[in-house]
Scaffold this motif. Structure first.
Motif, mmCIF file in Angstrom:
data_model
loop_
_atom_site.group_PDB
_atom_site.id
_atom_site.type_symbol
_atom_site.label_atom_id
_atom_site.label_comp_id
_atom_site.label_asym_id
_atom_site.label_seq_id
_atom_site.Cartn_x
_atom_site.Cartn_y
_atom_site.Cartn_z
ATOM 1 N N GLU A 1 0.779 -1.350 -0.079
ATOM 2 C CA GLU A 1 0.026 0.088 0.105
ATOM 3 C C GLU A 1 0.895 1.081 0.016
ATOM 4 O OE1 GLU A 1 -2.407 -0.691 3.378
ATOM 5 O OE2 GLU A 1 -3.919 -2.102 2.565
ATOM 6 N N ASN A 2 2.066 1.124 0.070
ATOM 7 C CA ASN A 2 3.079 2.182 0.088
ATOM 8 C C ASN A 2 3.995 2.188 -1.187
ATOM 9 O OD1 ASN A 2 2.038 3.518 2.551
ATOM 10 N ND2 ASN A 2 3.271 1.634 3.539
ATOM 11 N N LEU A 3 4.539 3.410 -1.522
ATOM 12 C CA LEU A 3 5.399 3.484 -2.698
ATOM 13 C C LEU A 3 6.144 4.855 -2.233
ATOM 14 C CD1 LEU A 3 6.684 2.431 -5.353
ATOM 15 C CD2 LEU A 3 5.041 3.914 -6.511
ATOM 16 N N ARG A 4 7.449 4.591 -2.367
ATOM 17 C CA ARG A 4 8.432 5.672 -2.285
ATOM 18 C C ARG A 4 9.555 5.649 -3.026
ATOM 19 N NH1 ARG A 4 12.804 6.804 1.327
ATOM 20 N NH2 ARG A 4 13.215 9.056 1.705
ATOM 21 N N PHE A 5 9.931 6.856 -3.800
ATOM 22 C CA PHE A 5 11.173 6.688 -4.588
ATOM 23 C C PHE A 5 11.963 7.879 -4.499
ATOM 24 C CE2 PHE A 5 7.864 6.484 -7.681
ATOM 25 C CZ PHE A 5 8.227 7.432 -8.632
ATOM 26 N N ALA B 1 -0.293 0.206 -4.419
ATOM 27 C CA ALA B 1 0.304 1.441 -4.483
ATOM 28 C C ALA B 1 0.828 1.578 -6.036
ATOM 29 C CB ALA B 1 1.151 1.796 -3.615
ATOM 30 N N GLU B 2 1.748 0.631 -6.374
ATOM 31 C CA GLU B 2 2.580 0.623 -7.609
ATOM 32 C C GLU B 2 1.365 0.583 -8.750
ATOM 33 O OE1 GLU B 2 5.833 -1.729 -10.046
ATOM 34 O OE2 GLU B 2 5.430 -2.248 -8.044
ATOM 35 N N LYS B 3 0.480 -0.171 -8.455
ATOM 36 C CA LYS B 3 -0.733 -0.279 -9.687
ATOM 37 C C LYS B 3 -1.283 1.024 -9.781
ATOM 38 C CE LYS B 3 -5.339 -2.236 -10.129
ATOM 39 N NZ LYS B 3 -6.489 -3.011 -9.198
ATOM 40 N N PHE C 1 6.365 10.060 -2.921
ATOM 41 C CA PHE C 1 5.590 9.281 -1.872
ATOM 42 C C PHE C 1 4.068 8.923 -2.308
ATOM 43 C CE2 PHE C 1 3.337 8.313 1.968
ATOM 44 C CZ PHE C 1 3.898 6.810 2.331
ATOM 45 N N LEU C 2 3.588 7.745 -2.200
ATOM 46 C CA LEU C 2 2.317 7.345 -2.416
ATOM 47 C C LEU C 2 1.639 6.326 -1.542
ATOM 48 C CD1 LEU C 2 -0.552 7.543 -3.848
ATOM 49 C CD2 LEU C 2 0.533 5.841 -5.659
ATOM 50 N N LYS C 3 0.644 6.563 -0.872
ATOM 51 C CA LYS C 3 0.078 5.826 0.000
ATOM 52 C C LYS C 3 -1.642 5.744 -0.228
ATOM 53 C CE LYS C 3 -0.886 4.448 4.796
ATOM 54 N NZ LYS C 3 -1.065 4.837 6.257
ATOM 55 N N VAL C 4 -1.802 4.100 -0.469
ATOM 56 C CA VAL C 4 -3.244 4.120 -1.030
ATOM 57 C C VAL C 4 -4.081 3.457 0.182
ATOM 58 C CG1 VAL C 4 -2.733 3.798 -3.311
ATOM 59 C CG2 VAL C 4 -2.727 1.772 -2.051
ATOM 60 N N LYS C 5 -5.564 3.664 0.214
ATOM 61 C CA LYS C 5 -6.197 3.122 1.266
ATOM 62 C C LYS C 5 -6.289 1.619 1.148
ATOM 63 C CE LYS C 5 -9.113 7.257 1.387
ATOM 64 N NZ LYS C 5 -10.169 7.873 0.791
ATOM 65 N N LYS C 6 -6.423 1.189 -0.004
ATOM 66 C CA LYS C 6 -6.391 -0.424 0.017
ATOM 67 C C LYS C 6 -5.888 -0.523 -1.446
ATOM 68 C CE LYS C 6 -9.894 -3.811 0.545
ATOM 69 N NZ LYS C 6 -11.279 -4.242 0.969
ATOM 70 N N GLY C 7 -5.172 -1.710 -1.664
ATOM 71 C CA GLY C 7 -4.640 -2.246 -2.961
ATOM 72 C C GLY C 7 -3.235 -1.960 -2.842
#
Length: 85
Positions: free
Chosen positions: A11-15, A64-66, A56-62
């Motif tokens: 659910e998290n993506l950071r680069f 994040a990379e998608k 940085f990206l955080k999604v509620k459900k699912g």
């Protein structure tokens, strides 16, 4: 643009990239903010003279990379529709 570091869980993506990508990331941020699945999205630049940008990206459900790739595809689709007059 060279991606220096990628971290994340489902659910998290950071680069971090070693160039000034504020414009691209701000555009992505705008698209991602409109998605109901997005919890938090941010772009960080320590200083305008330092070539390092964090995203940085955080999604509620699912996945994040998608959702990140979905936003990229939407931007590409919108740009393909544009015609220079």
């Amino acid at each position: 643009m060279e991606i220096k570091k990628v971290t994340g869980e489902k659910e998290n993506l950071r680069f971090i990239v070693n160039s000034n990508e504020e414009t691209l990331f701000s555009l992505l941020k705008t698209y991602l903010e409109a998605m109901p699945e997005t919890d938090i999205v941010g772009v960080y630049k320590e200083h305008h003279l330092i070539d390092k940008t964090e995203f940085f990206l955080k999604v509620k459900k699912g996945d994040a990379e998608k959702f990140f790739k979905k936003a990229l595809a939407e931007i590409k689709k919108e740009l393909a529709k544009l015609k220079v007059e």
